[in-house]
Structures are given as C-alpha cells and as structure tokens.
Design an enzyme around this catalytic site. Structure first.
Site, PDB file in Angstrom:
ATOM      1  N   ASP A  14      51.469  44.494  31.661  1.00 51.85           N
ATOM      2  CA  ASP A  14      51.447  45.652  30.762  1.00 51.85           C
ATOM      3  C   ASP A  14      52.395  45.454  29.574  1.00 51.85           C
ATOM      4  OD1 ASP A  14      50.669  48.101  29.886  1.00 51.85           O
ATOM      5  OD2 ASP A  14      51.554  49.238  31.529  1.00 51.85           O
ATOM      6  N   HIS A  31      47.784  40.712  22.965  1.00 48.37           N
ATOM      7  CA  HIS A  31      46.996  40.133  24.056  1.00 48.37           C
ATOM      8  C   HIS A  31      47.026  38.599  23.987  1.00 48.37           C
ATOM      9  CE1 HIS A  31      45.833  44.079  25.151  1.00 48.37           C
ATOM     10  NE2 HIS A  31      44.976  44.279  24.175  1.00 48.37           N
ATOM     11  N   LEU A 125      46.443  26.191  44.062  1.00 49.09           N
ATOM     12  CA  LEU A 125      46.741  27.598  43.768  1.00 49.09           C
ATOM     13  C   LEU A 125      45.413  28.325  43.598  1.00 49.09           C
ATOM     14  CD1 LEU A 125      48.754  29.900  42.720  1.00 49.09           C
ATOM     15  CD2 LEU A 125      48.195  29.072  40.441  1.00 49.09           C
TER      16      LEU A 125
HETATM   17  C1  FPP Z   1      48.130  45.518  28.944  1.00 47.77           C
HETATM   18  O1  FPP Z   1      48.728  45.715  27.717  1.00 47.77           O
HETATM   19  C2  FPP Z   1      47.260  44.367  28.921  1.00 47.77           C
HETATM   20  C3  FPP Z   1      45.898  44.390  29.050  1.00 47.77           C
HETATM   21  C4  FPP Z   1      45.072  45.572  29.248  1.00 47.77           C
HETATM   22  C5  FPP Z   1      45.120  43.168  28.996  1.00 47.77           C
HETATM   23  C6  FPP Z   1      45.789  42.043  29.657  1.00 47.77           C
HETATM   24  C7  FPP Z   1      45.031  40.867  29.364  1.00 47.77           C
HETATM   25  C8  FPP Z   1      45.563  39.686  29.043  1.00 47.77           C
HETATM   26  C9  FPP Z   1      47.013  39.371  28.898  1.00 47.77           C
HETATM   27  C10 FPP Z   1      44.646  38.601  28.892  1.00 47.77           C
HETATM   28  C11 FPP Z   1      44.527  37.921  30.194  1.00 47.77           C
HETATM   29  C12 FPP Z   1      43.858  36.691  29.990  1.00 47.77           C
HETATM   30  C13 FPP Z   1      43.942  35.667  30.806  1.00 47.77           C
HETATM   31  C14 FPP Z   1      43.244  34.435  30.446  1.00 47.77           C
HETATM   32  C15 FPP Z   1      44.703  35.746  32.060  1.00 47.77           C
HETATM   33  P1  FPP Z   1      48.407  47.077  26.972  1.00 47.77           P
HETATM   34  O2  FPP Z   1      47.369  46.783  25.952  1.00 47.77           O
HETATM   35  O3  FPP Z   1      48.075  48.137  27.963  1.00 47.77           O
HETATM   36  O4  FPP Z   1      49.790  47.347  26.296  1.00 47.77           O
HETATM   37  P2  FPP Z   1      50.401  48.775  25.919  1.00 47.77           P
HETATM   38  O5  FPP Z   1      50.539  49.543  27.205  1.00 47.77           O
HETATM   39  O6  FPP Z   1      51.735  48.392  25.312  1.00 47.77           O
HETATM   40  O7  FPP Z   1      49.473  49.401  24.947  1.00 47.77           O
END
Ligand code: FPP
Length: 231
Positions: A14, A31, A125
């Site tokens: 998050d 992201h 893994l």
């Molecule tokens: C939360 O941050 C993150 C997500 C909803 C997406 C997470 C996805 C990735 C990091 C990509 C994963 C990819 C791979 C290849 C593993 P948020 O957008 O909710 O942040 P905020 O709460 O600060 O708005």
C-alpha cells in the site's frame, strides 16, 4: 542473519499513490516504483529461503478506481510479466495467480496461464500474485465448487482444499505498508493465525532493509496458535 524465518509471507503493498503524490507525479509512477519493491522482496525472500510469497496486486474492490488507473495497472502487470518471466524462471521461481479470471483482459489471462504452466517445475520460491482477488470471493467460489461437486458437508481441511491457496501453507507473516491497519478482504480464511506487521513506510520505499526489519520483528514473536507455550 540468524532469524527464525517465516515459510510464507503475504504482503498488502500500500501507498504507491501517496508516494507519487508527495513527488507531484501521476499515481501510476508510484505503481512503477512499487514494482521495484516487489522485485526486491522476491529476490531477498528467495535468497533467505522463504518458500512462499503472496503479493496483493489488485483487489476485487480496486475496480472502483478510475478506468485509466485500472488500465495502467493491468498494462504494467502484463508488461512486467512479459519482460521478466525468463529472469524469474532463471531464479527458479514458480509463479501462480490467485483471484478471479473472468473479468481480466484476455491477453493477461493467457499470459498468466502460460507462465503458470512454464514455471510449474520450479520450487525455489512460490510467488503467488493476487489479481482481482478478494477473500470473501475466494470463500464463495470455494463453497460453490464444493456444491457443484455435490458435497453436503465438509471439514475445515476439506474446505481449505477448495480455496485459491489450497496447495500452500497458511501465511506465517502478513505485512501491510503505508500506515493502514486493515486486512482489506485479503486472505480471510488463511490469515486466521498469521502474525501481522504494519509499517508507516510507503510500498515504493519498502526495500531490503525494511523487509529485513519485518522479518526480525517476526522472529521475536511467540506463536501459540491458541495453545500455551511449552516451558
Ligand atoms: C497500493 O497503492 C497499490 C496497488 C493497488 C497496486 C499494487 C501493484 C503493484 C505494486 C504492482 C505489482 C506488480 C507486480 C509485478 C508484483 P495505492 O494506489 O492504494 O496507494 P495509496 O493508498 O497511497 O493511494
């Protein structure tokens, strides 16, 4: 590192949006940076001998986000998997996907299936990526599968076998970044006895040092699973 290591770590990644906003960047830049953290956690898990890693990439609730962000997330995921799959195979990482597949872009689903088939011989893994995943949805799909098979009554262990993580032990440690202290419909069934670790660090800043801190904290926990400690 002389630590009692978890065998299965689950992570709610998050804070990508907040990381980007703090830098006046579009959310998607957060992201992209978050993917690098995912990669660093995968590498360290593998090196340390952690056997299962489950990352929450897209939840059943994330469909409420603006369409452009949803599209960008799927493009990021698909692009990343295409670009990095060979590298992950070289690391002997077995990739599996949990969640619904009926609402995802067709091209992504095809790629997921290919990668699962190509990597199923590896066992250094197991990396489970949760995409369009919700804990309640997982449970309801499991119930429906059992009903379709004509089951009338199930024991706990029989029921677990219908869930998306059927072949994995329950997570020992759940990490959530960015200061939120919720489960947010992640692995509801599987997290029953999991140790929880929350940190203020935003996901794009969660790299080796932060992960090591979480593992050190886990190592100091006494797990009783509802029983008492043996003196
Ligand atoms: C939360 O941050 C993150 C997500 C909803 C997406 C997470 C996805 C990735 C990091 C990509 C994963 C990819 C791979 C290849 C593993 P948020 O957008 O909710 O942040 P905020 O709460 O600060 O708005």
């Amino acid at each position: 590192m002389d630590l009692k290591l978890p065998s299965h770590v689950a992570i709610i990644m998050d804070g990508n949006g907040r990381w980007a906003r703090a830098r006046n960047l579009p959310r998607v830049a957060g992201h992209y940076e978050g993917v690098k953290s995912a990669e660093s956690v995968v590498r360290l898990s593998r090196e340390l001998g952690i056997k299962y890693l489950t990352l929450f990439a897209f939840s059943t609730e994330n469909w409420k986000r603006p369409r452009e962000e949803i599209n960008a997330l799927f493009e990021l995921l698909e692009g990343y998997l295409k670009e990095k799959k060979e590298e992950l195979y070289e690391l002997e990482v077995r990739l599996r996907f949990i969640g619904r597949r009926d609402r995802l872009p067709q091209s992504l689903v095809k790629l997921m299936e290919t990668i699962e088939a190509e990597s199923d011989k590896f066992n250094r893994l197991v990396l489970n990526l949760a995409v369009d995943y919700g804990g309640r949805d997982d449970i309801v799909r499991a119930v429906n599968k059992a009903l379709t098979e004509g089951k009338k009554k199930l024991k706990e262990e029989d029921f677990s076998a219908y869930l998306d993580l059927a072949s994995c032990p329950d997570p020992d440690l759940l990490i959530r970044t960015a200061g939120e202290r919720r489960i947010s419909n992640f692995l509801l069934w599987n997290l029953a006895y999991t140790e929880l670790y929350f940190t203020e660090t935003l996901w794009p800043d969660f790299r080796e040092e932060e992960f090591t801190n979480a593992l050190r904290d886990y190592s100091s926990r006494e797990r009783k699973f509802g029983g008492i400690l043996n003196e």
